[in-house]
Every structure is written in C-alpha cells, then in structure tokens.
Design a protein around this motif. Sequence first.
Motif, mmCIF file in Angstrom:
data_model
loop_
_atom_site.group_PDB
_atom_site.id
_atom_site.type_symbol
_atom_site.label_atom_id
_atom_site.label_comp_id
_atom_site.label_asym_id
_atom_site.label_seq_id
_atom_site.Cartn_x
_atom_site.Cartn_y
_atom_site.Cartn_z
ATOM 1 N N GLY A 292 -5.944 29.510 17.159
ATOM 2 C CA GLY A 292 -6.291 28.101 16.396
ATOM 3 C C GLY A 292 -5.692 27.034 17.149
ATOM 4 O O GLY A 292 -6.258 25.878 16.541
ATOM 5 N N GLY A 293 -4.914 27.143 18.082
ATOM 6 C CA GLY A 293 -4.621 25.934 19.008
ATOM 7 C C GLY A 293 -4.658 26.035 20.265
ATOM 8 O O GLY A 293 -4.604 25.135 20.931
ATOM 9 N N TYR A 294 -4.884 27.292 20.917
ATOM 10 C CA TYR A 294 -4.909 27.396 22.220
ATOM 11 C C TYR A 294 -6.158 27.016 22.991
ATOM 12 O O TYR A 294 -6.074 26.748 24.180
ATOM 13 N N GLY A 295 -7.042 26.423 22.281
ATOM 14 C CA GLY A 295 -8.179 25.730 22.764
ATOM 15 C C GLY A 295 -8.079 24.245 23.215
ATOM 16 O O GLY A 295 -8.948 23.538 23.974
ATOM 17 N N THR A 296 -6.789 23.839 22.611
ATOM 18 C CA THR A 296 -6.426 22.313 22.760
ATOM 19 C C THR A 296 -5.619 22.084 23.669
ATOM 20 O O THR A 296 -4.649 22.750 24.216
ATOM 21 N N LEU A 297 -5.487 20.748 23.961
ATOM 22 C CA LEU A 297 -4.442 20.217 24.986
ATOM 23 C C LEU A 297 -3.453 19.411 24.702
ATOM 24 O O LEU A 297 -3.666 18.364 23.831
ATOM 25 N N GLY A 298 -2.232 19.893 24.902
ATOM 26 C CA GLY A 298 -1.156 18.887 24.435
ATOM 27 C C GLY A 298 -1.291 17.546 25.219
ATOM 28 O O GLY A 298 -1.407 17.343 26.404
ATOM 29 N N TYR A 299 -1.077 16.359 24.095
ATOM 30 C CA TYR A 299 -1.023 15.267 24.688
ATOM 31 C C TYR A 299 -0.596 14.189 23.525
ATOM 32 O O TYR A 299 -0.538 14.342 22.391
ATOM 33 N N ASN A 300 0.525 13.220 24.224
ATOM 34 C CA ASN A 300 1.050 12.237 23.163
ATOM 35 C C ASN A 300 0.294 10.963 23.302
ATOM 36 O O ASN A 300 0.414 10.353 24.263
ATOM 37 N N TYR A 301 -0.442 10.836 22.255
ATOM 38 C CA TYR A 301 -1.476 9.671 22.211
ATOM 39 C C TYR A 301 -0.549 8.324 22.011
ATOM 40 O O TYR A 301 -1.258 7.192 22.463
ATOM 41 N N ASP A 302 0.726 8.211 21.690
ATOM 42 C CA ASP A 302 1.488 7.180 21.526
ATOM 43 C C ASP A 302 1.931 6.748 23.042
ATOM 44 O O ASP A 302 2.191 5.481 23.321
ATOM 45 N N THR A 303 2.177 7.533 23.810
ATOM 46 C CA THR A 303 2.703 7.117 25.116
ATOM 47 C C THR A 303 1.730 7.453 26.290
ATOM 48 O O THR A 303 1.761 7.065 27.325
ATOM 49 N N GLY A 304 0.446 8.319 25.997
ATOM 50 C CA GLY A 304 -0.555 8.424 26.912
ATOM 51 C C GLY A 304 -0.147 9.467 27.921
ATOM 52 O O GLY A 304 -0.670 9.743 29.077
#
Length: 595
Positions: A292-304
Amino acid sequence: MKNIPFIIILSILAFLTSCSNEDESIGTKQDPNSSSKERNYVFAYKTSPASGLETRAGVNKRKLWDNGETVRVKFLNGTPAAQNKVKEVAAEWSEYANIDFEYVGVADEADVKVAFQWQGDRVTWSYLGTDCLDVDQDQPSMNIMLFNGNDLSEINSADFAALILREFGHVLGLIYEHQGPESGVDLDVNRVYSYFRPFGWSDALISDVILDTYSKFQTNYTEFDANSIMLLFFPPHLTTNGVGSNKWNTKLSDTDKAFIEEVYPGRKIYPDPYERGPVGSVYMTMPTYYSGGYGTLGYNYDTGVEQAGGLIEKTYKTIVVGEYEWTAENLRIKYRNLWGTLYEFMNHSEAKIHALADGNNCPLPAFEQAFGTWVTEYGEARAYRDNYKFYKAKNGEEVSGFELPATADICQLLGTAPVKPGNTVYGNVETFLYASDSDIPAAVKPLVDMKFYNNTSGLSMTPLGFKGNNPDDSGVHYSFGYGFGLRMKNYARIFAFSHISGIKVNTELYHFTQARYCRKLTDAELGYKLYIDTTNDKVLMLGVADNANGLAELPKGLERGIALRYANKEKKVITKSWTDIKNEAAEMKKSISIE
C-alpha cells in the motif's frame, strides 16, 4: 385625559337597509350568519390633536414606543374566552416587532386599556401608539366590537382575529394603508363628501382625514401593500376609476411583518452570516516501502528533499468549515517508476502540463502546488488511505480523528454552503468551495478553461478534474479547470463535482482524483449539541452538559449542515423549523446523486 381625543373614523360600517352598490360601506365586513340586520364592523383610531399625524403608509413616527419596550396591557371587561383570544392573536405582532405585551390585572397600572363594546360603543377603535398613555386607567384606549363574548364561533373566527391584529397594529403606531402616497386608491371627492356628511362630518374633516394623503416628504413610506392587515375595504363606487381595494384581509402580510420588524428591530433572530473558520496547520507523514505504500516515493515537501525509502512528509494548511477541520490543500505525493509505465503515468509531467496550458509555459512545481497530486485505488499506491498520521507539528503531538471524508461528511459540507437566491445547488457549491483567483499561482492561471470563484469557505478546492487509467495517457483529463473529485473513506468511491456530471458519488474504481482529510470537531470544541425535537418541530442547540430529555441527536449529514446554516450561536437557536430543514434537504437531494 390630557386632551379630548380627535376621533378619526377611517372605516364606517353603518346598518344599511339597501344592498345596492351605492350603499356599500368603507371597511364593510358583513356577517353572513345574521338573520335580520347585517352585522357590521366599524373601525376607527384616535389621536391627540397636539401630536398630529405624521405617518409612514403604516407608522406614525411620533407615536412609537421605545424599541424593546414591554407594553403593559389590561382588560376593563370581557369574558375569559375573549381576553385569551386577544392575548393569543396580539402575540403575533411580537414575533416580528421587538415589543412585548405584558398583561396585568384590572387594578394595575397599564399602558393599553382594552374594552369590549365599551358602554355600547359599536365602533372598533384604538389610540395610536403612545397616545394610549394619555387615557385614564379606568377608560379604554382600545375598544373591540364583539357581538357575543361567549360565542366561541365568533371569537375563534378569522374576522375577529383580523380586528385584534388591526387594533394592535394601531397600538404599535400603524395607520391605515390607503393613507400612504402609493396607495393607488383614487377616491371620488364628491361621492366621499356625500357618503360621510350624513355621519355629521364637516367637509374640512372629510378632506383632512379621508381625502388627503401623506407625501413622501411627510412619511417614511413603503409601497402600497394590497395584502396588508391595515388596508380597509373601499367599495368601487367611491373611487374615480371604479377600482376599490376590494379585499378583507385577515392576516399579517409579508410586508407587514418585514415593515414592523424594521420599525422595531431586534425581535427576529437571524442566523449567523457565514464567516471563515480558524486557520491552522497539521504535519502529515506516510511511510513507503510496504504493501500500500511501496509504489510511492519518499519526499519531504517542506524541505524539497527526496527521501527514497523514507517518509512522505508535508505541513498542510487547515481551516475549520462548520463543525469540521479540513486540510485546505490538495494532497502531495509522488509515485516511483516501479514497473515501467504503471506508475509513470500517475505523475504529472512538464509535457502534460504544457499541453493542458495550451502551449503556455507552466512550471510543474507551480502546478502541483495548486492542484496537488493524482490519487488512486491501486493497491500498490494507497498509503494516502491506509498508512498516514497527523501531528500538530513535526516531532509534535499526534492528532487523532483526521481521515478521508465519508458520504455524510461531504453532505454536511454541502448543506453548510450559503445559499444565493436563484442559484443552483452546484452554483452554491462553486461559490463556497472552488478556489478564487488569489488562491492560484500566477504561473497556473493561463491554463485553458480555468475559472475562479469566491472560495467563501477557504477550502480552495482546485478543479484538477479527473484522470482516466489509460497507461498511455490518451484522453486522460476530464472536467479539467472546472471540476474535481474527492477520494472518500468508502472504498472505491469518489465524490465528484463538475459541470458535466453535477454532484454525485462516482463508483469508478480507477479514476484518479484528489484527496482531502477532515476531522469532526469534538462536542467540547463546539460547545453545543444538536437535537431533534419533533414534538415542537425544532432543532435544539443545547449546551454539552444540558439535559436533552431523551431527544435524539441530529446525526452528521445534509440536514445537520442545513441546520447549522440557520444557527444563531450566540442565542443558541436554529432559526428554521425541522420540517423546513428536511424539506430543503429533500430539494437539494434532487441535485445530488448519493448512495
């Protein structure tokens, strides 16, 4: 009494033997049950000569009570049945005028002294407004014609109620409707003189009282109201054009209600105007690399900063709308190119955005800031649904209660939307939810078909539209620029808003849409609870600790949203009846296709 009253008889009903048109009477109301002579109601009002007449096709401004005043009333005679009917009927004025009537004993001091057929007086009359104060305590300031004080059929008749309403209208300072400059009643001068002279009236009195009207400069007038309780019946033969008032009104008109409310404002409780709720923020995290999550990419949108194998993180603006705290930005996630095109086409790309913008340059970061990211029901990419957490801030206290909205949550949101007369349900939703010009980055505005709205709620719903599940991206966008879909808590459900489909629950599993989260505020945060009182046809707003006496609480949903739209929270009152709320909900549901 301070002065001998100047009696102004604006409605005379004589006991006439002829039934010809020439013998019709001003103000005549004939009793069809009379076996011999026709019973006639005769009307008048009285005023002190020193105060004169300065009127508003309705109100004598010099004779008004203080707004919010309690006017003390007593009865000098009359049966209990007649007295109770007066109390019951007169109370209708207090539903609209900020004046209370308090009834006291005959030995007590009163402002208004009511009598029934006082000393055989067969004229129904009242002093105007505060002129009632000039009358001695043992003399009437109002006389009501009642043929039989024990005849319940007469007492409970619409005609008797009309008498009471009219005379208490005089008590509030109202005069007769025909005296205003817009009455449209063109009286024949010679016929009016001929009619009133036999009653002992001088020509000067007839001219002053009957024929003269008041100019716009003498009065704060309203337009003529043919349905006013203060309008007398004028037979056609007393007019120049053969057009009389031809009506015997027995109820307060809508104009009567609105006008007396304006004269004595503050009685009617109005719902609170819609105001944007408090703005806040929450910190959201979603883990990657799991079912349910392994198709997504880790990313911090506050820091880019990309966080491959880590968390998806972002601080989201929130706003309170009605009884919910909502995220006020569309969800931001990225999909990894795990199995070729399966995930690649879920992401936005510069090329796609360039095509949507009809060749205008629109940087991808600006686009995603406004529109967020596609979300889907693909099992490999449902972290947004199953594995997320909210915190007050990064490394702060966890916040519980946020989740994707259920049908009842969105329906309550729709019910809360202010209604503009003449607008469709969809039009009201656009005004309430859709982003305004100031909510959209300048770089995004050249997009084709982009429209901007009022965004009354502050939710800034941006019309990303819908995207099909074609891996090659052919024909991917639907309703872009003027529609959007929200993922729901109900599995495989989208609440869709667009000009094409209207407002409905869409059960297409793989359409890509947006995601927002909401949290129902607690009773303690709200400071009240809503209950359905079917016996009295009301929705009650009670304190959290108040005894509800076994009443059922109003559940989440469209009806609750509408009830909140009619709430006055300071007075803890819902200003619409439960029946009206249900009827409005039923009408709205005709435009909303829900499960």
